[in-house]
Design a protein around this motif. Sequence first.
Motif, PDB file in Angstrom:
ATOM      1  N   TYR A 104       0.835  -1.210   0.000  1.00 47.08           N
ATOM      2  CA  TYR A 104       0.000   0.000   0.000  1.00 47.08           C
ATOM      3  C   TYR A 104       0.870   1.262   0.000  1.00 47.08           C
ATOM      4  O   TYR A 104       0.641   2.190  -0.780  1.00 47.08           O
ATOM      5  CB  TYR A 104      -0.954  -0.006   1.204  1.00 47.08           C
ATOM      6  CG  TYR A 104      -1.692   1.296   1.340  1.00 47.08           C
ATOM      7  CD1 TYR A 104      -2.647   1.661   0.391  1.00 47.08           C
ATOM      8  CD2 TYR A 104      -1.401   2.184   2.376  1.00 47.08           C
ATOM      9  CE1 TYR A 104      -3.307   2.870   0.473  1.00 47.08           C
ATOM     10  CE2 TYR A 104      -2.062   3.399   2.463  1.00 47.08           C
ATOM     11  CZ  TYR A 104      -3.001   3.745   1.508  1.00 47.08           C
ATOM     12  OH  TYR A 104      -3.636   4.951   1.583  1.00 47.08           O
ATOM     13  N   GLU A 105       1.873   1.279   0.869  1.00 47.79           N
ATOM     14  CA  GLU A 105       2.721   2.486   0.953  1.00 47.79           C
ATOM     15  C   GLU A 105       3.430   2.751  -0.376  1.00 47.79           C
ATOM     16  O   GLU A 105       3.485   3.886  -0.850  1.00 47.79           O
ATOM     17  CB  GLU A 105       3.759   2.320   2.069  1.00 47.79           C
ATOM     18  CG  GLU A 105       3.156   2.530   3.452  1.00 47.79           C
ATOM     19  CD  GLU A 105       4.109   2.168   4.592  1.00 47.79           C
ATOM     20  OE1 GLU A 105       3.677   2.301   5.738  1.00 47.79           O
ATOM     21  OE2 GLU A 105       5.257   1.741   4.327  1.00 47.79           O
ATOM     22  N   GLY A 132     -10.787   5.913  -3.372  1.00 46.86           N
ATOM     23  CA  GLY A 132      -9.910   6.867  -4.039  1.00 46.86           C
ATOM     24  C   GLY A 132     -10.655   8.118  -4.481  1.00 46.86           C
ATOM     25  O   GLY A 132     -11.855   8.257  -4.246  1.00 46.86           O
ATOM     26  N   ASP A 171      -5.628   6.937  -6.072  1.00 47.33           N
ATOM     27  CA  ASP A 171      -6.316   5.683  -6.368  1.00 47.33           C
ATOM     28  C   ASP A 171      -6.914   5.045  -5.112  1.00 47.33           C
ATOM     29  O   ASP A 171      -6.429   5.267  -3.997  1.00 47.33           O
ATOM     30  CB  ASP A 171      -5.338   4.670  -7.003  1.00 47.33           C
ATOM     31  CG  ASP A 171      -4.806   5.149  -8.349  1.00 47.33           C
ATOM     32  OD1 ASP A 171      -5.196   6.251  -8.793  1.00 47.33           O
ATOM     33  OD2 ASP A 171      -3.993   4.419  -8.955  1.00 47.33           O
ATOM     34  N   PHE A 228      -8.069   1.497  -2.884  1.00 47.64           N
ATOM     35  CA  PHE A 228      -7.427   0.210  -2.579  1.00 47.64           C
ATOM     36  C   PHE A 228      -8.410  -0.738  -1.905  1.00 47.64           C
ATOM     37  O   PHE A 228      -9.009  -0.394  -0.881  1.00 47.64           O
ATOM     38  CB  PHE A 228      -6.221   0.424  -1.649  1.00 47.64           C
ATOM     39  CG  PHE A 228      -5.039   1.026  -2.353  1.00 47.64           C
ATOM     40  CD1 PHE A 228      -4.011   0.225  -2.834  1.00 47.64           C
ATOM     41  CD2 PHE A 228      -4.970   2.393  -2.569  1.00 47.64           C
ATOM     42  CE1 PHE A 228      -2.929   0.787  -3.513  1.00 47.64           C
ATOM     43  CE2 PHE A 228      -3.901   2.966  -3.242  1.00 47.64           C
ATOM     44  CZ  PHE A 228      -2.870   2.162  -3.718  1.00 47.64           C
ATOM     45  N   TYR A 235       0.681   6.532  -6.747  1.00 47.34           N
ATOM     46  CA  TYR A 235      -0.695   6.767  -7.218  1.00 47.34           C
ATOM     47  C   TYR A 235      -1.575   7.214  -6.042  1.00 47.34           C
ATOM     48  O   TYR A 235      -2.445   6.464  -5.585  1.00 47.34           O
ATOM     49  CB  TYR A 235      -1.256   5.484  -7.836  1.00 47.34           C
ATOM     50  CG  TYR A 235      -0.394   4.886  -8.936  1.00 47.34           C
ATOM     51  CD1 TYR A 235      -0.290   5.512 -10.175  1.00 47.34           C
ATOM     52  CD2 TYR A 235       0.305   3.688  -8.738  1.00 47.34           C
ATOM     53  CE1 TYR A 235       0.497   4.971 -11.184  1.00 47.34           C
ATOM     54  CE2 TYR A 235       1.085   3.137  -9.748  1.00 47.34           C
ATOM     55  CZ  TYR A 235       1.183   3.782 -10.966  1.00 47.34           C
ATOM     56  OH  TYR A 235       1.946   3.245 -11.958  1.00 47.34           O
ATOM     57  N   PRO A 236      -1.359   8.439  -5.549  1.00 46.57           N
ATOM     58  CA  PRO A 236      -2.033   8.861  -4.307  1.00 46.57           C
ATOM     59  C   PRO A 236      -3.548   9.025  -4.418  1.00 46.57           C
ATOM     60  O   PRO A 236      -4.224   9.010  -3.394  1.00 46.57           O
ATOM     61  CB  PRO A 236      -1.365  10.206  -3.980  1.00 46.57           C
ATOM     62  CG  PRO A 236      -0.754  10.663  -5.257  1.00 46.57           C
ATOM     63  CD  PRO A 236      -0.444   9.458  -6.075  1.00 46.57           C
ATOM     64  N   SER A 247       0.645   3.649  -3.163  1.00 48.74           N
ATOM     65  CA  SER A 247      -0.072   4.917  -2.937  1.00 48.74           C
ATOM     66  C   SER A 247       0.878   6.116  -2.994  1.00 48.74           C
ATOM     67  O   SER A 247       0.449   7.238  -3.232  1.00 48.74           O
ATOM     68  CB  SER A 247      -0.830   4.886  -1.607  1.00 48.74           C
ATOM     69  OG  SER A 247       0.071   4.751  -0.544  1.00 48.74           O
ATOM     70  N   GLU A 248       2.176   5.853  -2.831  1.00 47.28           N
ATOM     71  CA  GLU A 248       3.135   6.948  -2.982  1.00 47.28           C
ATOM     72  C   GLU A 248       3.155   7.415  -4.448  1.00 47.28           C
ATOM     73  O   GLU A 248       3.224   8.606  -4.739  1.00 47.28           O
ATOM     74  CB  GLU A 248       4.527   6.453  -2.566  1.00 47.28           C
ATOM     75  CG  GLU A 248       5.577   7.542  -2.532  1.00 47.28           C
ATOM     76  CD  GLU A 248       6.980   6.982  -2.280  1.00 47.28           C
ATOM     77  OE1 GLU A 248       7.107   6.002  -1.506  1.00 47.28           O
ATOM     78  OE2 GLU A 248       7.927   7.510  -2.877  1.00 47.28           O
TER      79      GLU A 248
END
Length: 266
Positions: free
Chosen positions: A61-62, A83, A71, A73, A68-69, A65-66
């Motif tokens: 996840y980290e 998202g 989006d 999950f 693709y902030p 999401s870094e």
Amino acid sequence: MDSAPRRFTNSPVINVIAAAIDKASRTLIRNFGEVENLQVSQKGPGDFVTAADKKSEKILYEELSEVYPDDGFLMEESDEIFGRNNVRWIIDPLDGTHNFMHGIPHFAISIAREVNGEVDVGVVYDPIKDEFFWAEKGRGAFQRNRRLRVSSRSDMANSLFASEMPGFSRTHTPKAKAVFDKLIAQTGFRSFGSAALNLAYVAAGRLEGYIEYGLKPWDVAAGLLIVKEAGGYVGGVQLQDRPETGESVVATNEALSSQIINLARF
Ligand code: IPD
Ligand code: CA
């Protein structure tokens, strides 16, 4: 973000996923080494494995999401994170948990990306065998840089099928047992304990097919795309079953699809 992902494609999204997987799978492998010691202890490795599973999910996840902030999950071990756009990642950080818990080296990380409700990228990674199965919609399926094709066998007698006992819902157990019996009678049969790897193996032509009831979206999201992109057939046992929900899944080649659906319907 790890800067040395396995570079077998120029696809930016696959390289981002590969970097995240590199990091998460290093932790999984380290923890897998510990499991054998805990296996023989009185308490067993249950809590330890849950922690390993969650740790893998946190890393994935980290890392994702870094990059693709915005989006969303959907991940096995957490509540859904919504998202700010039409993209959702569907992640199983450790598929084959029971194998992992018992020190059996057959488990995977499964990651799919869904855009407007349709999966367009899928990766299934086996950290022990270091096999990286991936597909992008319309661009084919691969194990690293080797193109995957489903098996072309059309006779059940010389085929090999996988099925599993339902993982979370006992209501499916009678149906699953009936499928086991029929497969055992008509074809070669295996039960490996990882839905994601069963799908990857169908795509790779190692298995002619795979059937299971009572899965979840994260078990199958990536693998179904990989099978489709390898030229395979995916569907549910009943017409109304949508395989991407996991309710029931049939993955095989076109030639065997009607035989195997008839076998599973009763
Ligand atoms: C399970 C595995 C297993 C399948 C179960 C799944 P998990 O996932 O894929 O092979 O039979 O239905 O729930 O719990 O190991 O992530
Ligand atoms: Ca799973």
